[in-house]
Enzyme design. Structure first.
Site, PDB file in Angstrom:
ATOM      1  N   ASP A 145       0.913  10.199   4.138  1.00  0.00           N
ATOM      2  CA  ASP A 145       1.608  11.066   5.088  1.00  0.00           C
ATOM      3  C   ASP A 145       0.583  11.892   5.858  1.00  0.00           C
ATOM      4  O   ASP A 145       0.345  13.053   5.569  1.00  0.00           O
ATOM      5  CB  ASP A 145       2.570  11.974   4.312  1.00  0.00           C
ATOM      6  CG  ASP A 145       3.589  12.618   5.229  1.00  0.00           C
ATOM      7  OD1 ASP A 145       3.622  12.269   6.422  1.00  0.00           O
ATOM      8  OD2 ASP A 145       4.347  13.465   4.747  1.00  0.00           O
ATOM      9  N   TYR A 147      -6.424   1.069   6.748  1.00  0.00           N
ATOM     10  CA  TYR A 147      -5.387   0.111   6.365  1.00  0.00           C
ATOM     11  C   TYR A 147      -5.263  -1.099   7.286  1.00  0.00           C
ATOM     12  O   TYR A 147      -4.405  -1.940   7.067  1.00  0.00           O
ATOM     13  CB  TYR A 147      -4.024   0.791   6.177  1.00  0.00           C
ATOM     14  CG  TYR A 147      -3.473   1.497   7.410  1.00  0.00           C
ATOM     15  CD1 TYR A 147      -3.070   0.800   8.540  1.00  0.00           C
ATOM     16  CD2 TYR A 147      -3.337   2.877   7.409  1.00  0.00           C
ATOM     17  CE1 TYR A 147      -2.552   1.453   9.639  1.00  0.00           C
ATOM     18  CE2 TYR A 147      -2.817   3.547   8.512  1.00  0.00           C
ATOM     19  CZ  TYR A 147      -2.427   2.827   9.623  1.00  0.00           C
ATOM     20  OH  TYR A 147      -1.929   3.474  10.711  1.00  0.00           O
ATOM     21  N   LYS A 172       2.134   4.632   1.570  1.00  0.00           N
ATOM     22  CA  LYS A 172       2.156   5.082   2.959  1.00  0.00           C
ATOM     23  C   LYS A 172       1.726   6.539   2.983  1.00  0.00           C
ATOM     24  O   LYS A 172       2.493   7.433   2.613  1.00  0.00           O
ATOM     25  CB  LYS A 172       3.561   4.926   3.539  1.00  0.00           C
ATOM     26  CG  LYS A 172       3.623   5.223   5.012  1.00  0.00           C
ATOM     27  CD  LYS A 172       4.971   4.813   5.590  1.00  0.00           C
ATOM     28  CE  LYS A 172       4.998   4.998   7.097  1.00  0.00           C
ATOM     29  NZ  LYS A 172       4.784   6.380   7.505  1.00  0.00           N
ATOM     30  N   GLU A 205       0.855  -1.199   0.000  1.00  0.00           N
ATOM     31  CA  GLU A 205       0.000   0.000   0.000  1.00  0.00           C
ATOM     32  C   GLU A 205       0.883   1.238   0.000  1.00  0.00           C
ATOM     33  O   GLU A 205       1.984   1.198   0.512  1.00  0.00           O
ATOM     34  CB  GLU A 205      -0.831   0.068   1.299  1.00  0.00           C
ATOM     35  CG  GLU A 205      -1.737  -1.089   1.535  1.00  0.00           C
ATOM     36  CD  GLU A 205      -2.188  -1.161   3.002  1.00  0.00           C
ATOM     37  OE1 GLU A 205      -2.361  -0.114   3.641  1.00  0.00           O
ATOM     38  OE2 GLU A 205      -2.344  -2.287   3.491  1.00  0.00           O
ATOM     39  N   CYS A 224      18.881  49.350  -5.414  1.00  0.00           N
ATOM     40  CA  CYS A 224      18.925  48.146  -6.237  1.00  0.00           C
ATOM     41  C   CYS A 224      20.316  47.522  -6.147  1.00  0.00           C
ATOM     42  O   CYS A 224      21.313  48.219  -6.340  1.00  0.00           O
ATOM     43  CB  CYS A 224      18.588  48.501  -7.685  1.00  0.00           C
ATOM     44  SG  CYS A 224      18.904  47.141  -8.824  1.00  0.00           S
ATOM     45  N   CYS A 263      18.789  49.900 -15.582  1.00  0.00           N
ATOM     46  CA  CYS A 263      19.319  48.843 -14.710  1.00  0.00           C
ATOM     47  C   CYS A 263      19.680  47.624 -15.556  1.00  0.00           C
ATOM     48  O   CYS A 263      18.817  47.052 -16.221  1.00  0.00           O
ATOM     49  CB  CYS A 263      18.270  48.459 -13.665  1.00  0.00           C
ATOM     50  SG  CYS A 263      18.743  47.055 -12.640  1.00  0.00           S
ATOM     51  N   CYS A 273      13.022  48.010  -8.309  1.00  0.00           N
ATOM     52  CA  CYS A 273      14.099  48.926  -8.630  1.00  0.00           C
ATOM     53  C   CYS A 273      13.503  49.985  -9.536  1.00  0.00           C
ATOM     54  O   CYS A 273      12.779  49.671 -10.481  1.00  0.00           O
ATOM     55  CB  CYS A 273      15.208  48.159  -9.348  1.00  0.00           C
ATOM     56  SG  CYS A 273      16.286  49.221 -10.308  1.00  0.00           S
ATOM     57  N   CYS A 329      21.963  48.087  -9.916  1.00  0.00           N
ATOM     58  CA  CYS A 329      22.292  49.391 -10.507  1.00  0.00           C
ATOM     59  C   CYS A 329      22.348  50.518  -9.487  1.00  0.00           C
ATOM     60  O   CYS A 329      22.718  51.640  -9.827  1.00  0.00           O
ATOM     61  CB  CYS A 329      21.310  49.735 -11.623  1.00  0.00           C
ATOM     62  SG  CYS A 329      19.668  50.174 -11.006  1.00  0.00           S
ATOM     63  N   LYS A 374      10.723   3.937   2.612  1.00  0.00           N
ATOM     64  CA  LYS A 374      10.634   5.397   2.652  1.00  0.00           C
ATOM     65  C   LYS A 374      11.305   6.022   1.443  1.00  0.00           C
ATOM     66  O   LYS A 374      12.459   5.733   1.152  1.00  0.00           O
ATOM     67  CB  LYS A 374      11.328   5.926   3.917  1.00  0.00           C
ATOM     68  CG  LYS A 374      10.593   5.608   5.210  1.00  0.00           C
ATOM     69  CD  LYS A 374       9.378   6.505   5.356  1.00  0.00           C
ATOM     70  CE  LYS A 374       8.837   6.528   6.763  1.00  0.00           C
ATOM     71  NZ  LYS A 374       9.664   7.231   7.727  1.00  0.00           N
TER      72      LYS A 374
HETATM   73  O1  D41 Z   1      -0.587   4.665   5.035  1.00  0.00           O
HETATM   74  C1  D41 Z   1      -0.035   4.509   6.133  1.00  0.00           C
HETATM   75  N1  D41 Z   1       0.505   5.556   6.722  1.00  0.00           N
HETATM   76  C2  D41 Z   1       0.031   3.165   6.769  1.00  0.00           C
HETATM   77  C3  D41 Z   1       0.500   3.079   8.069  1.00  0.00           C
HETATM   78  C4  D41 Z   1      -0.386   1.994   6.087  1.00  0.00           C
HETATM   79  N2  D41 Z   1      -0.862   2.055   4.822  1.00  0.00           N
HETATM   80  N3  D41 Z   1      -0.312   0.812   6.700  1.00  0.00           N
HETATM   81  C5  D41 Z   1       0.149   0.693   7.978  1.00  0.00           C
HETATM   82  N4  D41 Z   1       0.169  -0.530   8.545  1.00  0.00           N
HETATM   83  C6  D41 Z   1       0.594  -0.682   9.795  1.00  0.00           C
HETATM   84  C7  D41 Z   1       0.598  -2.065  10.373  1.00  0.00           C
HETATM   85  C8  D41 Z   1       1.515  -2.942   9.571  1.00  0.00           C
HETATM   86  C9  D41 Z   1       1.061  -2.051  11.804  1.00  0.00           C
HETATM   87  C10 D41 Z   1      -0.782  -2.612  10.299  1.00  0.00           C
HETATM   88  C11 D41 Z   1       0.574   1.843   8.703  1.00  0.00           C
HETATM   89  C12 D41 Z   1       1.017   1.610  10.032  1.00  0.00           C
HETATM   90  N5  D41 Z   1       1.021   0.352  10.548  1.00  0.00           N
HETATM   91  C13 D41 Z   1       1.504   2.665  10.927  1.00  0.00           C
HETATM   92  N6  D41 Z   1       1.270   3.957  10.849  1.00  0.00           N
HETATM   93  C14 D41 Z   1       1.881   4.573  11.847  1.00  0.00           C
HETATM   94  C15 D41 Z   1       2.522   3.660  12.605  1.00  0.00           C
HETATM   95  C16 D41 Z   1       2.296   2.451  12.035  1.00  0.00           C
END
Ligand code: D41
Length: 681
Positions: free
Chosen positions: A122, A230, A120, A118, A413, A437, A431, A416, A319
């Site tokens: 933010d 999730y 992640k 999936e 400026c 200039c 300016c 110039c 990441k």
């Molecule tokens: O989208 C996310 N930020 C995300 C965070 C995600 N898609 N899946 C996650 N799955 C988990 C577990 C594996 C523990 C079910 C997570 C996080 N944890 C998570 N977010 C912050 C700490 C952990």
């Protein structure tokens, strides 16, 4: 208690259901079937029924997302199952090591292992508890063991069901997911804050966090928060899931959004492939992701793998390089633009941001500096996303040293030495040196020669700098007096390219009135306005003599632009420049103005997303010049949608309504065809 007529009750139930369905279609299926206006109409009808018959007002009614009375503080919530953290992987090798670790522990072949992948998001992790299908509690992650009860704020989020859907509703379920804000919502929120003089947020994540921590949930209700699920952390009752992806499917049937980008893959190659593909899509998404989460799909395998300290062994977060970093602001210098605008540029302690070393960042103008409250010597947050110029988005005030100094607009400026001035109602200082200039002269010449202006082939920026520094060229007309013989002496030009340049200059003399008006660089007269002016007045003479009223009568020209144009033509040195240019042979054909055809008359167009080759305003003006109306929202009546990069909900809506969608290059092509058809009239 008054008896509610059966018909009223049925109507309320039906409205309730229609509104829940609309939310589901919009947030979970990404397929809105009714417009926002239709949604609001249904909601208002339900609100008025509930006002007449308060017994109809149940806690899970769609009308109850408006926020409640402010709280004094948030209650603590102890999570029944701790919210774990995730281990990180930063490159392919670390991903491969994760797959190998898992395979070794399970004593199996890594290639046969299935992973659920999936993006992640933010945002902020939250946990939602439903009893018999009703949302009873929502809490932040906190330290993983205890979080804060933010139920009232979470209830305002339309993608969080207040009541679960379908007919296999468990007696108890705890759903975890991320609360986040889309870029479109974030920009709109900040734009509103700016208008009201309120504090703006540095990024969508901070905006989401700040909104969720509002004690007054009516404030949270006005913030464009969204939720994506999730994990199922607890489930009582029927449970036939064998894998994480089974749980995600169940979550969808219960009414939750799960990521549309999730994928189930096999082995190291599958996992690495997913992360790379997602990385390529990242820029185009309407929300921030900071990586991917990769989870062993089989629940049996998950149980066998277990946990180490606070993180599951069966999952890892991959990441991407961070798009934001902190660094020190060493100094601020001022750059001088084409019309003399002084732009503050931050000189930073060089820092790696998303894989690139950043040493400069734009600070836009003095208002922005004031808004950020930034001082020289501060620790600042730099953001670099995509190809845009790095920006300073925030200051870490807690790390402010005692020795910082204020950023001041220079009185002279830097190029110039002329006085600088800041006019009433303008954010930028300028300016006052005009074309005296050298910085302005260079920028003006670059603009004059650019592709959309006179399009002088081979006259690049470096060459212009050199020509100005040697004082060979002071005005645009001087360009046409350059000789191949002397050009060939320049260190950067061989004889052949000197000849080519002279030929290109000769060719550029034949242009159009619209290009010429654009090229001379009247303040705030972009390509589209120049084209409107050319069509409207038909000749330079008519334009230069036009009164303010006559100028304001041109479509797209407001009082400010009219004044700029008016002033421009009344400056003796500008008149001289224009005459000089015509004197050295710059010509165009007069434009036929009567009976200008409007091929798009009666059509309504919508522009969305970021266009690469023009601003949205330019696109709008060019459409209007062709007779189209340009609107901000897509409806059944929309003739076409122009979708730039990172187009969001409008694009989805257009697809839903089967409105024609044009990408930028098709749009440019069509514009050119229509505009040329006009010119050939
Ligand atoms: O989208 C996310 N930020 C995300 C965070 C995600 N898609 N899946 C996650 N799955 C988990 C577990 C594996 C523990 C079910 C997570 C996080 N944890 C998570 N977010 C912050 C700490 C952990």
């Amino acid at each position: 208690m008054s008896q509610i007529p059966q018909a009223v009750r049925e109507r309320a139930d039906s409205l309730h259901q229609q509104l829940d369905d609309a939310n589901y279609q919009y947030y979970v299926e990404d397929e809105p079937r009714i417009t926002d206006a239709e949604y609001d109409t249904l909601l208002r009808e339900l609100q008025s029924l509930e006002a007449e018959h308060p017994e109809l007002k149940t806690p899970d009614s769609p009308t109850q997302r408006i926020g409640a009375a402010p709280a004094e503080r948030f209650e603590e919530v102890t999570h029944a199952v701790p919210m774990l953290s995730l281990d990180n992987a930063f490159d392919d090798a670390e991903l491969a090591a994760f797959v190998k670790r898992v395979a070794d522990k399970l004593e199996c072949d890594g290639d046969t292992l299935t992973f659920c992948c999936e993006p992640k998001l933010d945002g902020l992790a939250v946990a939602l508890v439903y009893e018999n299908g009703r949302l009873v509690q929502g809490a932040t992650r906190g330290d993983g063991r205890t979080g804060e009860d933010v139920t009232l704020n979470l209830r305002t989020i339309r993608s969080i069901p207040l009541k679960l859907r379908g007919d296999s509703i468990p007696p108890l379920i705890e759903v975890r997911g991320e609360v986040y804000m889309r870029h479109s919502g974030f920009e709109a929120l900040n734009a509103r804050a700016r208008e009201n003089g309120d504090k703006v947020f540095a990024n969508p994540r901070n905006a989401a966090a700040g909104s969720l921590r509002q004690l007054d949930s009516s404030i949270a209700a006005a913030r464009p928060l969204e939720f994506c699920a999730y994990q199922v952390a607890r489930l009582e009752g029927e449970d036939d899931a064998h894998s994480h992806s089974d749980y995600l499917k169940r979550l969808r049937t219960l009414g939750f959004r799960t990521s549309p980008l999730l994928d189930v893959v096999k082995g190291e190659r599958g996992v690495i492939g997913f992360c790379h593909r997602l990385g390529e899509q990242r820029e185009g998404l309407d929300y921030d992701i900071d990586g991917a989460v990769l989870k062993v799909d089989s629940l049996r395998d998950q149980r066998e793998l277990g946990f180490v300290s606070r993180a599951p062994r069966w999952a890892i977060a991959y990441k991407y390089p961070a798009q934001e970093q902190t660094t020190t602001l060493n100094d601020v210098v001022f750059q001088v633009g084409r019309v003399g605008t002084l732009t503050p540029v931050a000189k930073l302690e060089p820092v790696q941001v998303a894989g690139v070393t950043v040493a400069n960042a734009t600070l836009h103008n003095m208002d922005e500096i004031e808004r950020l409250g930034v001082r020289i010597g501060d620790t600042v947050i730099v953001r670099r996303a995509g190809d845009v110029i790095p920006q300073i988005v925030g200051v870490v005030e807690s790390q402010r040293p005692a020795t910082t100094r204020a950023i001041e607009m220079p009185e002279h400026c830097p190029v110039c030495g002329s006085q600088t001035e800041r006019l009433e109602g303008e954010v930028a200082a300028r300016c006052s040196g005009g074309l005296f200039c050298p910085a302005q002269r260079k920028e003006a010449l670059k603009h004059f020669a650019s592709r959309r202006a006179l399009d002088i082939d081979g006259l690049g920026e470096k060459l212009i700098d050199l020509l100005v520094e040697r004082e060979w060229v002071k005005t645009p007309a001087d360009l046409f007096r350059l000789e191949a013989k002397s050009l060939a002496e320049l260190p950067r030009l061989a004889e052949k390219s000197a000849n080519n340049l002279v030929n290109a200059l000769e060719a550029a003399k034949r242009t159009t009135l619209a290009r010429f008006i654009y090229a001379v660089g009247i303040r705030e007269v972009g390509e589209a306005t120049a084209a409107s002016l050319a069509h409207h007045f038909g000749s330079l003479q008519a334009l230069s003599e036009a009164s303010l009223e006559a100028l304001e009568a041109v479509e797209d020209v407001g009082p400010v632009v009219a004044r700029h144009i008016h002033t421009f033509f009344r400056q003796p040195h500008n008149q001289e420049t224009l005459e000089d240019l015509q004197g050295v042979g710059v010509t165009w054909e007069e434009v036929e103005i009567a009976g200008r055809p409007q091929p798009l008359a009666g059509q309504t167009w919508v522009l969305t997303g970021t266009l690469e080759n023009m601003t949205r305003d330019d696109g709008k003006a060019r459409l209007q010049a062709l007779g189209a109306k340009v609107s901000g929202s897509v409806s059944k009546k929309t003739a076409a949608l122009v979708a730039g990069e990172a187009a969001g909900s409008k694009l989805e809506k257009a697809r839903e309504l089967e409105v024609e969608v044009l990408d930028e290059s098709t749009f440019l092509q069509r514009l050119a065809e229509w505009e040329n058809a006009e010119e050939n009239q």
